[in-house]
Enzyme design. Structure first.
Site, PDB file in Angstrom:
ATOM      1  N   GLU A 159       1.282  -1.158   0.367  1.00 55.73           N
ATOM      2  CA  GLU A 159      -0.086  -0.085   0.147  1.00 55.73           C
ATOM      3  C   GLU A 159       0.749   0.981  -0.225  1.00 55.73           C
ATOM      4  O   GLU A 159       0.849   2.707   0.649  1.00 55.73           O
ATOM      5  CB  GLU A 159      -1.218   0.433   0.898  1.00 55.73           C
ATOM      6  CG  GLU A 159      -2.289  -1.296   0.719  1.00 55.73           C
ATOM      7  CD  GLU A 159      -2.820  -0.795   2.079  1.00 55.73           C
ATOM      8  OE1 GLU A 159      -2.881  -0.772   2.824  1.00 55.73           O
ATOM      9  OE2 GLU A 159      -4.237  -1.439   1.653  1.00 55.73           O
ATOM     10  N   GLU A 219      -4.323 -10.891   0.042  1.00 58.71           N
ATOM     11  CA  GLU A 219      -5.060 -10.234   1.733  1.00 58.71           C
ATOM     12  C   GLU A 219      -6.190 -11.094   1.210  1.00 58.71           C
ATOM     13  O   GLU A 219      -6.874 -10.607   0.737  1.00 58.71           O
ATOM     14  CB  GLU A 219      -5.026  -9.244   2.175  1.00 58.71           C
ATOM     15  CG  GLU A 219      -3.478  -8.711   2.756  1.00 58.71           C
ATOM     16  CD  GLU A 219      -2.993  -7.179   3.298  1.00 58.71           C
ATOM     17  OE1 GLU A 219      -4.665  -6.617   3.686  1.00 58.71           O
ATOM     18  OE2 GLU A 219      -2.146  -7.017   2.920  1.00 58.71           O
TER      19      GLU A 219
END
Ligand code: GAL
Length: 988
Positions: A419, A496
């Site tokens: 991220e 994820e």
């Protein structure tokens, strides 16, 4: 001005000065001096509060505190009061103004000092000082000489100490700053913690570095080994098992018939590098080749499927400082729960963890120490990932990741970080890695839209429908056709998914089905391995222990219990989510077909046949074992299925059960267990199982002669039961005092109800509909000759929607085997507009008691909900109310036993029998739903003297909404007309 500032390194973007080039972490027989232990320590409040001469060898630090190294200074003093600052938790936001590369001048700074002796004979003139992890920036002085400074908290930094180290007494001084420019690159979703949190040592310098390069050719069975050595002297290689002795490490050595390394059979060959100078370096060599073949992720020529978890380093008392024992516990628990892959989210772990992955067998996505998520709220303005001023820092982090961990066979993928948006610095880091190590793939989820610099199409938290689209290669095109062609040729991973926050996650079986259906899908990693709860004690006289989460240390910005989203509780006990995951990802799938008496075994392994498993069967009649034995299943090759007809013994057991005609369900259970011990579990450890209902109970209801309901003064008698004449509520059954049941639709909101990363959380609509404040208004209580009818309406103030309910009670006058019987048929009819799903639909009641023994027949032994029930197996289970509570860090609805056929709740005041019609969900707890919902921590829950019983027709699914999709359509509990029944009885 700033250039003259001796502390300028804190905020400049440089990754460090005076450091040695990064290299592999390896053991050697050259001497080392461990510097772990007590150091002198002072915490300065900021750069204006530093100790001027603290680096001077003769500085008097005797008045300073002692602090353990390694440790995170904010964790000192726990579980009592933290002694130095406090931990702080944010997910995305930086806990300081975003003004890169500047950080607050109020910058807590740890000043560390340590004296140590260099023994005679130690080669002080050729030595390095090694820091394995310092959070976040630091400067180092040895004997008053400044060696340099460094950043990159979870990366190793080494300094040449040849000029400063001397025999005898040495003084090391280290200044560690909580905040630095590096903090902008370290915005991982975790507690902000600081200090020298991994080991420190001085090591004699010999061989500089080496890179063990291996390959395995599955077509020939040949292994190739070439070790690139950087050393001042000649070095030779020996691997006796491979017939290599005193050879040139560079080879390449081509060896016939090697056993490849895999997660399932982590074959390591022991070898040694020996330098002319006499240094010996042990090696553990694994042969494997990682390749993308026709869009499929393969190792050694065979597809792999990642059944993984994201692992942060966490311990509830020591934070990110872990012992090797804790690392081993993690690896063993993963292996014992069928997990075969780990993503080191979001930084390289302590290097010893990777040794354990090599040894016990886990595929590793080794991730760089990088996240800049806190720039997202500002629209990614000034994001370091695309700013040339940060390029060196990015390249430095990539190089230190790869160089340190390049010799681990378990590492099959380098991940740039997490991220951090997109940008040229990430592309440059990927390009650097590619030229340095072309034997592994490159991962970075942030590049999913174009996949311009990655080798895997990685997604997080997408739903099963989108996943299936990706599996079919039908995802929406990228902007650039060239990128599109590239991306469509890539294997896909879920880096994820299955956000394991609180009760849940739901829907794991659906994901696994989709993963197994599409070769392009290489599997995924659950978010995440462990709850990062911090062990605390309440400050009262009689302190209770609890786990703290965000906000518990008074942080001004924080993300609450979002930090508690793991499959393990902080003390490393498995949560129901982990038990579910183990079942969902079992590597061998057993199928029982009672009609044909066949048992199928499908092997989902990468390379291992099923010969290492023992298969066993058990037949249980109403939960009582009536036969068991071994099953002979021929070794089944990976990717294939073997079907056998069950042995005559099974049939004999079933025939006996049929003859016995107990009226109970008869189940055949087949298990696959380890035939012999592995490094990670003993013989007998269960890997997979399946059940088949082999004899359904004959539908021969026990005769039921309805008794009349008779009105008395204030109460109504119906067989063994007494009802309040006004409220129609059951107040007594036999000798047992009861209160209820009343229609109930509310659950103590789970995290997946309260939060939603991608939409409106469910809770908003529920609160707007007033589901948490529904009132039960009794409209009629009518006894008659064959029973009692109670009508009521459940509705919230101000709402024009309601749920009408008719309770029809009947009782049997002729008790069966001494057991009083009382039957409830409830019919629920929504009226008015209903647009929200119901959290639950059932009845709630209570009885006196603080604990009870609970025995039930049905799925168990653990918690199960409609979308998380794979791990529950039908049988007779015995527990207690206390043991049935799941200690979620933030208390919430939990502990449901799904589709219970019948249950017995034994209290000192009597026993309540419950029978589903044919099944009922059962939750029982020593506090009310309201108390559970109001509690912030486990110690807030206080037994109120009642046992609160929930008998539910259905629950709304759990989903993984807090960060991911909500429950799938079939698991949404719509408000529609519903009838359900349950029977009560008592026995003494
Ligand atoms: C992801 C992130 C993780 C974690 C997770 C939510 O977006 O990569 O680090 O924050 O969400 O728990």
């Amino acid at each position: 001005m700033r250039d003259l500032d001796p502390n300028a390194y804190v905020e400049d973007r440089s990754p460090g000065t005076g450091r040695l080039r990064p290299r592999a972490a390896f053991a050697s027989d050259l001497p080392t001096i461990a510097l772990d232990g007590d150091w002198r320590f002072r915490l300065a409040s900021g750069l204006d509060d530093l100790t001027g001469d603290f680096a001077a060898p003769d500085f008097d630090d005797t008045a300073w505190d002692l602090l353990a190294v390694p440790s995170c200074w904010q964790m000192t003093g726990l579980p009592g009061e933290p002694r130095y600052g406090t931990p702080a938790y944010t997910n995305i936001l930086y806990p300081f103004p975003v003004d890169p590369p500047r950080v607050p001048r109020q910058n807590p700074t740890g000043e560390y000092r340590r004296e140590f002796d260099v023994p005679d004979g130690f080669p002080a003139s050729a030595a390095v000082l090694r820091f394995e992890g310092v959070d976040s920036a630091f400067a180092v002085w040895l004997n008053g000489i400044r060696l340099g400074d460094g950043k990159g908290s979870r990366l190793t930094t080494e300094f040449d100490v040849s000029a400063a180290l001397r025999p005898g007494r040495n003084v090391l001084a280290v200044r560690v700053h909580q905040w630095s420019s590096g903090s902008y690159l370290e915005d991982q979703d975790m507690w902000w913690l600081s200090g020298i949190f991994r080991s420190v040592s001085v090591a004699a310098r010999g061989v500089e570095d080496f890179f063990v390069r291996t390959a395995y050719d599955h077509t020939t069975g040949q292994g190739t080994l070439a070790v690139d050595v950087t050393a001042p002297a000649r070095v030779s290689l020996s691997v006796p098992e491979l017939g290599i002795s005193g050879a040139d490490p560079a080879g390449p050595h081509v060896i016939d018939g090697v056993e490849p390394w895999s997660d399932e059979q982590p074959r390591l060959y022991t070898g040694e590098l020996v330098s002319e100078a006499g240094e010996r370096i042990p090696l553990r060599i694994g042969f494997r080749t990682v390749a993308v073949v026709d869009g499929v992720l393969t190792v050694n020529g065979r597809p792999i499927s990642l059944r993984g978890v994201n692992r942060h380093e966490w311990h509830p008392l020591t934070g990110r400082t872990l012992t090797e024992d804790t690392m081993l516990t993690d690896v063993l628990l993963m292996k014992q729960h069928n997990i075969n892959a780990v993503r080191t989210a979001h930084y390289p772990p302590d290097h010893r963890f990777l040794d354990l992955c090599d040894e016990h067998g886990l595929w590793v996505f080794c991730e760089g120490d990088l996240e800049t998520h806190g720039f997202e709220p500002g629209g990614w303005q000034r994001n370091p990932s695309d700013d040339p001023a940060w390029r060196e820092a990015y390249l430095d982090r990539a190089a230190r990741l790869v160089e340190r961990d390049k010799n681990h066979p378990s590492v099959i993928v380098w991940s740039l970080g997490n991220e951090s948006g997109t940008g040229a610095n990430l592309a440059a880091a990927a390009a650097w890695i590619r030229q340095r190590d072309d034997s592994r793939l490159i991962h970075y989820e942030g590049d999913f839209a174009s996949c311009a610099y990655v080798d895997l199409y990685s997604r997080m938290y997408i739903g099963v429908d989108e996943l299936a689209t990706v599996g079919r290669g039908q995802e929406a095109p990228t902007a650039d056709p060239a990128d599109d062609a590239h991306r469509r040729a890539l294997p896909a991973v879920l880096c994820e998914y299955g956000h394991a926050m609180g009760t849940g996650p739901g829907g794991l079986s659906e994901y696994q089905q989709v993963i197994e259906a599409h070769p392009r899908l290489a599997g995924g990693f659950i978010w995440e391995w462990i709850d990062h709860g911090i062990a605390r004690l309440t400050g009262q006289e009689d302190p209770h222990s609890f786990y703290a989460y965000g906000g518990d240390f008074g942080e001004e910005v924080h993300d609450g219990n979002f930090v508690a989203d793991g499959l393990l509780f902080p003390d490393r006990t498995p949560s129901p989510g982990l038990v579910e995951y183990k079942k969902v990802i079992e590597p061998v799938r057993i199928h029982i077909d009672p009609a044909t008496r066949q048992i199928g075994v499908h092997n989902l392994h990468h390379a291992r046949d099923s010969g290492y498993l023992d298969f066993q069967w058990t037949v249980e009649d109403g939960g009582e074992p009536v036969g068991s034995g071994g099953l002979t299943v021929p070794a089944t090759a990976p990717g294939t299925t073997t079907t056998i007809v069950w042995p005559a013994d099974v049939t004999a057991a079933l025939d006996a059960a049929r003859k016995n005609d107990s009226g109970h369900e008869v189940w055949l259970t087949v298990t696959a267990v380890l035939a012999a011990g592995e490094t990670w579990a003993g013989a007998g450890h269960e890997i997979a199982w399946a059940q088949g209902l082999v004899v359904a109970p004959a539908a021969s209801p026990v005769p039921f002669t309805p008794a009349p309901a008779i009105a008395h003064d204030g109460y109504i008698a119906l067989g063994p039961a007494r009802f309040d004449a006004r409220s129609g509520v059951l107040i007594r059954l036999g000798d047992l005092e009861l209160d209820g049941p009343r229609l109930d639709v509310w659950r103590a909101p789970i995290d997946n109800d309260l939060l939603s990363a991608f939409g409106e959380p469910q809770i908003g609509a529920w609160l707007a509909a007033g589901l948490h404040r529904m009132r039960h208004d009794v409209l009629g209580v009518e006894p008659d000759a064959s029973g009692l009818t109670v009508t009521a309406r459940l509705a919230a103030a101000g709402s024009s929607s309601g749920l009408g309910v008719v309770y029809r009670w009947t009782a049997c006058d002729t008790p069966n085997a001494g057991q009083a019987r009382l039957r409830l048929e409830a019919v629920v009819t929504p009226d008015g507009p209903w647009s929200v799903p119901l959290p639950r639909l059932g009845v709630a009641m209570s009885l006196p008691g603080t604990d009870a023994e609970v025995e039930w027949f049905g799925p168990g032994p653990g918690e199960a909900y409609r979308d998380s029930r794979a791990a529950a197996r039908v049988g007779r289970h015995l527990s207690t109310v206390s043991a049935m509570q799941i200690p979620q860090i933030r208390p919430q609805e939990n502990g449901n036993r799904h589709q219970v056929r019948h249950a017995r709740i034994t209290t000192p005041g009597g026993t309540l029998l419950i029978t589903g019609d044919p099944v009922i969900d059962l939750t029982v707890r020593p506090w009310s739903t309201e108390a559970l919902a109001a509690a912030a921590h486990q110690h807030d829950l206080v037994r109120d003297g009642r046992l609160h019983l929930h008998l539910d027709h259905a629950h709304h699914g759990l989903g993984s909404t807090a960060c991911g999709p909500g429950p799938s359509a079939p698991d949404v509990l719509a408000a529609v007309t519903t009838a359900f029944g349950v029977e009560f009885g008592t026995s003494r």
